[in-house]
Design a protein around this motif. Structure first.
Motif, PDB file in Angstrom:
ATOM      1  N   GLY A  58      47.339  60.221  45.551  1.00 51.92           N
ATOM      2  CA  GLY A  58      48.255  60.976  46.393  1.00 51.92           C
ATOM      3  C   GLY A  58      49.398  60.145  46.905  1.00 51.92           C
ATOM      4  O   GLY A  58      49.385  58.924  46.854  1.00 51.92           O
ATOM      5  N   LYS A  59      50.426  60.838  47.426  1.00 56.03           N
ATOM      6  CA  LYS A  59      51.569  60.179  48.028  1.00 56.03           C
ATOM      7  C   LYS A  59      51.119  59.486  49.301  1.00 56.03           C
ATOM      8  O   LYS A  59      50.530  60.102  50.189  1.00 56.03           O
ATOM      9  N   ASP A  60      51.395  58.213  49.388  1.00 58.86           N
ATOM     10  CA  ASP A  60      50.928  57.428  50.528  1.00 58.86           C
ATOM     11  C   ASP A  60      52.054  56.486  50.942  1.00 58.86           C
ATOM     12  O   ASP A  60      52.270  55.447  50.329  1.00 58.86           O
ATOM     13  N   VAL A  61      52.809  56.877  51.977  1.00 54.81           N
ATOM     14  CA  VAL A  61      53.892  56.036  52.479  1.00 54.81           C
ATOM     15  C   VAL A  61      53.465  55.470  53.821  1.00 54.81           C
ATOM     16  O   VAL A  61      53.001  56.212  54.704  1.00 54.81           O
ATOM     17  N   ARG A  62      53.609  54.167  53.988  1.00 52.95           N
ATOM     18  CA  ARG A  62      53.175  53.481  55.204  1.00 52.95           C
ATOM     19  C   ARG A  62      54.365  52.949  55.998  1.00 52.95           C
ATOM     20  O   ARG A  62      55.356  52.477  55.430  1.00 52.95           O
ATOM     21  N   HIS A  63      54.217  53.026  57.316  1.00 50.95           N
ATOM     22  CA  HIS A  63      55.124  52.330  58.223  1.00 50.95           C
ATOM     23  C   HIS A  63      54.382  51.094  58.714  1.00 50.95           C
ATOM     24  O   HIS A  63      53.305  51.204  59.326  1.00 50.95           O
ATOM     25  N   LEU A  64      54.932  49.918  58.427  1.00 52.37           N
ATOM     26  CA  LEU A  64      54.298  48.659  58.809  1.00 52.37           C
ATOM     27  C   LEU A  64      55.156  47.942  59.836  1.00 52.37           C
ATOM     28  O   LEU A  64      56.390  47.933  59.740  1.00 52.37           O
ATOM     29  N   GLU A  65      54.492  47.319  60.798  1.00 48.36           N
ATOM     30  CA  GLU A  65      55.179  46.493  61.783  1.00 48.36           C
ATOM     31  C   GLU A  65      54.534  45.115  61.770  1.00 48.36           C
ATOM     32  O   GLU A  65      53.310  44.995  61.901  1.00 48.36           O
ATOM     33  N   LEU A  66      55.368  44.091  61.578  1.00 46.19           N
ATOM     34  CA  LEU A  66      54.904  42.706  61.482  1.00 46.19           C
ATOM     35  C   LEU A  66      55.569  41.869  62.557  1.00 46.19           C
ATOM     36  O   LEU A  66      56.743  42.081  62.899  1.00 46.19           O
ATOM     37  N   SER A  67      54.838  40.902  63.062  1.00 47.95           N
ATOM     38  CA  SER A  67      55.376  40.018  64.096  1.00 47.95           C
ATOM     39  C   SER A  67      56.054  38.805  63.460  1.00 47.95           C
ATOM     40  O   SER A  67      55.498  38.163  62.566  1.00 47.95           O
ATOM     41  N   LEU A  68      57.255  38.499  63.946  1.00 52.91           N
ATOM     42  CA  LEU A  68      57.965  37.284  63.529  1.00 52.91           C
ATOM     43  C   LEU A  68      57.982  36.246  64.643  1.00 52.91           C
ATOM     44  O   LEU A  68      58.716  35.253  64.565  1.00 52.91           O
ATOM     45  N   GLU A  69      57.181  36.460  65.675  1.00 52.10           N
ATOM     46  CA  GLU A  69      57.179  35.561  66.824  1.00 52.10           C
ATOM     47  C   GLU A  69      56.841  34.140  66.392  1.00 52.10           C
ATOM     48  O   GLU A  69      55.869  33.901  65.683  1.00 52.10           O
ATOM     49  N   GLY A  70      57.672  33.192  66.826  1.00 57.97           N
ATOM     50  CA  GLY A  70      57.451  31.788  66.510  1.00 57.97           C
ATOM     51  C   GLY A  70      57.994  31.348  65.165  1.00 57.97           C
ATOM     52  O   GLY A  70      57.916  30.167  64.818  1.00 57.97           O
ATOM     53  N   SER A  71      58.572  32.268  64.386  1.00 56.32           N
ATOM     54  CA  SER A  71      59.042  31.921  63.040  1.00 56.32           C
ATOM     55  C   SER A  71      60.453  31.356  63.026  1.00 56.32           C
ATOM     56  O   SER A  71      60.828  30.610  62.124  1.00 56.32           O
ATOM     57  N   GLY A  72      61.261  31.752  64.008  1.00 58.63           N
ATOM     58  CA  GLY A  72      62.679  31.391  63.967  1.00 58.63           C
ATOM     59  C   GLY A  72      63.459  32.206  62.961  1.00 58.63           C
ATOM     60  O   GLY A  72      64.646  31.972  62.742  1.00 58.63           O
ATOM     61  N   LEU A  73      62.807  33.204  62.337  1.00 59.27           N
ATOM     62  CA  LEU A  73      63.484  34.041  61.353  1.00 59.27           C
ATOM     63  C   LEU A  73      64.347  35.089  62.045  1.00 59.27           C
ATOM     64  O   LEU A  73      63.925  35.695  63.027  1.00 59.27           O
ATOM     65  N   HIS A  74      65.528  35.291  61.524  1.00 56.51           N
ATOM     66  CA  HIS A  74      66.450  36.289  62.051  1.00 56.51           C
ATOM     67  C   HIS A  74      66.919  37.162  60.896  1.00 56.51           C
ATOM     68  O   HIS A  74      67.060  36.699  59.773  1.00 56.51           O
ATOM     69  N   TYR A  75      67.169  38.415  61.188  1.00 54.94           N
ATOM     70  CA  TYR A  75      67.671  39.309  60.155  1.00 54.94           C
ATOM     71  C   TYR A  75      68.656  40.275  60.774  1.00 54.94           C
ATOM     72  O   TYR A  75      68.710  40.458  61.993  1.00 54.94           O
ATOM     73  N   GLU A  76      69.447  40.902  59.900  1.00 52.26           N
ATOM     74  CA  GLU A  76      70.387  41.938  60.296  1.00 52.26           C
ATOM     75  C   GLU A  76      70.036  43.220  59.540  1.00 52.26           C
ATOM     76  O   GLU A  76      69.474  43.164  58.438  1.00 52.26           O
ATOM     77  N   PRO A  77      70.363  44.392  60.103  1.00 52.54           N
ATOM     78  CA  PRO A  77      70.153  45.628  59.341  1.00 52.54           C
ATOM     79  C   PRO A  77      70.846  45.541  57.985  1.00 52.54           C
ATOM     80  O   PRO A  77      72.003  45.126  57.893  1.00 52.54           O
TER      81      PRO A  77
END
Length: 612
Positions: A266-285
């Motif tokens: 079946g169709k299975d779409v997931r919304h995932l939320e991951l923590s970047l705390e402590g990584s120093g990673l930055h992103y833009e839309p």
């Protein structure tokens, strides 16, 4: 190791201002430097950007410099070009590094030494940032190039029949225009460094020989590099991000099996939320999250079972010694086939049918095979004996998968959100699944996934917050537009936001339905057009909704709006055709003029696509 950072062109600042800036940044830690770079980038928005180039020692005449032009869809070609420019700069050569859409086409006639690094997208298409340059070089306006010396590095995926097609055709075209090919084009598969590293070494050797009498000294003023001083997480050193939420957002009335061994009906779409705390990673839309996944255990077992191999057998390959099961789980592609593997397997199996499919005349049939078969299907269909060592050597390295980021940091903080379609289907009497989507969907709260940020500078909200935007994102292609709307709301952008969303069924597949309805109510979203293809006898897609609203779409474009598309390659082509038809109908243009109109929008950065 992070990607090499090319030096900047000589500073336009006066000496006293450079000295003041140096005092300000002296002693700042990594986090502060990154904050400062983001702050100054924000100040620069709305100002014309200088050409994207690396020119040590100032501007140089064409005969005294190396020009490196790259076209990149996912960042790999950009990294390869940056590495070449870095090596040439370190060798004391004058280098200009230019993204294809920033390259001044009029200067091609005067180039003397040119290296092109370019990827091929899908079945023989150029990356979006290279469409204009590729059309120019292939077109009637391309100049003769009798004094040009050049070489081409192509990046591709041999699971597509037209492997590195754009690089091959550019290589041939530059010769037709009179250019002198220094050495054969490099054609790199997903294991890029296998081809790119020796190609880069060869390219550097030729450049040093050709420019040794013309090389100019480096600039006397050392460029300021605002880069982190400590270790950074990257493509080659991913961060272990903790899962905060794994929520199914589609198929609420679906009664079939959930993701199990390595397939789902079946169709299975997931919304995932991951923590970047402590990584120093930055992103833009607009950026993507790279995920270094594991292959499904059931798929690994299936491959071992078909070949009757012991997963505990230790295999040594390129200074790594691991059990075969670990190679197949974390180091080798099992869901994507390649032409080189098929050729080797055809010889092992003595399969005439497979050999026939590999002939140039059978590209269509080969493309179908590559699109419908996984490794285990080929092993079952054409049995052959493989040793553990042979198998590891023949399979491609496991490549990370990229997912469009579905959040704005300004709203979610040190988190990153994804919208993942979990691939699952039946084929050839067996369950099949997607490797990365299956890996992500199986994560539970507290589990971790190795991730990194893949920037996409061509897919950004407008620097001018008063500009309107139109977004076309069917299915999981809506992910970056969730980020766009969040970003525009958090920054108080005055421009209007118009979303076109499509899926199969309203009841099961309307991703983020409550969020979009709330955004309409609060004014964060100004217009929403929907196309659910299976809810009526006649299928309706987003491109039809675009044409229905064609007059308004064209008016928005004429008034400076930005147009974005995200999703499957085929959908992107259909939307492009619909958009061109809108320009013809409502702009009173012929097909050629409409084509040029859209190309100009792309060149201006007002028509951006993220298709895959």
């Amino acid at each position: 190791m992070s990607a090499p950072q090319p030096a900047l062109a000589p500073s336009p600042l006066a000496e006293e201002r450079r000295a003041l800036l140096a005092r300000v940044v002296d002693g700042l830690d990594s986090a502060s430097l990154w904050w400062l770079s983001g702050y100054t980038a924000g100040l620069a928005q709305g100002h014309a950007a200088p050409p994207l180039a690396v020119v040590p020692g100032g501007a140089a005449q064409a005969g005294q410099r190396l020009t490196v032009v790259y076209g990149s869809q996912t960042g790999n070609a950009r990294r390869a070009a940056e590495a070449l420019a870095h090596d040439a700069e370190a060798a004391g050569l004058t280098v200009r590094l230019v993204r294809a859409d920033a390259y001044p086409q009029r200067e091609l006639a005067s180039e003397r030494l040119l290296y092109v690094v370019i990827s091929t997208q899908g079945e023989g298409d150029p990356p979006d940032d290279a469409i204009g340059l590729v059309e120019f070089i292939n077109g009637k306006r391309a100049p003769k190039l009798p004094e040009l010396k050049y070489a081409v590095l192509g990046l591709g995926d041999s699971s597509y029949a037209d492997f590195c097609g754009i690089a091959k055709r550019l290589d041939e075209r530059l010769t037709q225009l009179g250019g002198s090919r220094l050495f054969p084009a490099g054609l790199a598969d997903l294991d890029i460094d296998t081809v790119a590293t020796p190609w880069r070494e060869q390219a550097l050797g030729h450049a040093r020989d050709l420019l040794k009498t013309a090389a100019t000294p480096l600039a006397t003023v050392t460029p300021l590099r605002l880069a982190p001083t400590g270790p950074a997480f990257s493509h080659d050193r991913p961060f272990s991000a903790e899962l905060l939420l794994n929520q199914r957002i589609s198929g609420r009335d679906f009664k079939g099996p959930r993701y199990g061994a390595y397939g789902s009906a079946g169709k299975d779409v997931r919304h995932l939320e991951l923590s970047l705390e402590g990584s120093g990673l930055h992103y833009e839309p607009g950026d993507a999250l790279g995920v270094r996944h594991r292959n499904p255990p059931a798929l690994v077992d299936a491959v071992l079972g078909v070949l009757e191999l012991d997963g505990a057998t230790v295999v040594s390959e390129k200074n790594d010694s691991l059990p075969l099961r670990e190679w197949l789980s974390t180091r080798r592609e099992l869901t994507r086939l390649s032409r080189p593997f098929l050729a080797t397997h055809a010889a092992q199996a003595r399969a005439d049918e497979l050999n026939t499919l590999l002939s140039p005349a059978q590209n269509g049939e080969l493309a179908h095979l590559l699109n419908t078969h996984q490794l285990v299907d080929v092993l079952r269909r054409w049995p052959a004996g493989w040793t553990a060592q042979e198998l590891v050597a023949a399979l491609r390295p496991l490549a990370p998968r990229l997912y469009s980021i579905a959040s704005s940091r300004k709203r979610v903080g040190e988190e990153v959100h994804l919208t993942v379609d979990v691939l699952g289907y039946e084929a050839f009497g067996h369950a099949h699944g997607g490797a990365a989507s299956g890996f992500l969907s199986a994560l539970g709260e507290g589990d971790t996934a190795p991730v990194y940020i893949e920037p996409n500078d061509r897919f950004r909200v407008p620097a001018d917050p008063s500009r309107d935007i139109l977004m076309v994102g069917p299915g999981t292609g809506v992910a970056p537009f969730r980020a766009f709307v969040q970003e525009r709301a958090e920054t108080g952008a005055r421009g209007r936001n118009w979303l076109f969303f499509g899926a199969q069924h309203f009841n099961r597949d309307f991703l983020y339905q409550a969020e979009w309805q709330d955004a309409l109510r609060t004014g964060e979203l100004h217009a929403l057009d929907l196309a659910f293809s299976r809810d009526q006898a006649q299928k309706i897609y987003v491109q039809q909704r675009l044409r229905e609203r064609g007059r308004e779409v064209y008016d928005w474009l004429q008034n400076g709006a930005h147009f974005y598309v995200c999703g499957a390659i085929a959908m992107g082509k259909d939307v492009h055709a619909a958009l061109q038809a809108i320009v013809v109908e409502h702009g009173g243009m012929d097909q050629d003029a409409a084509h040029d109109y859209l190309l100009n929008l792309q060149t201006e950065g007002r028509y951006s696509r993220d298709v895959y």
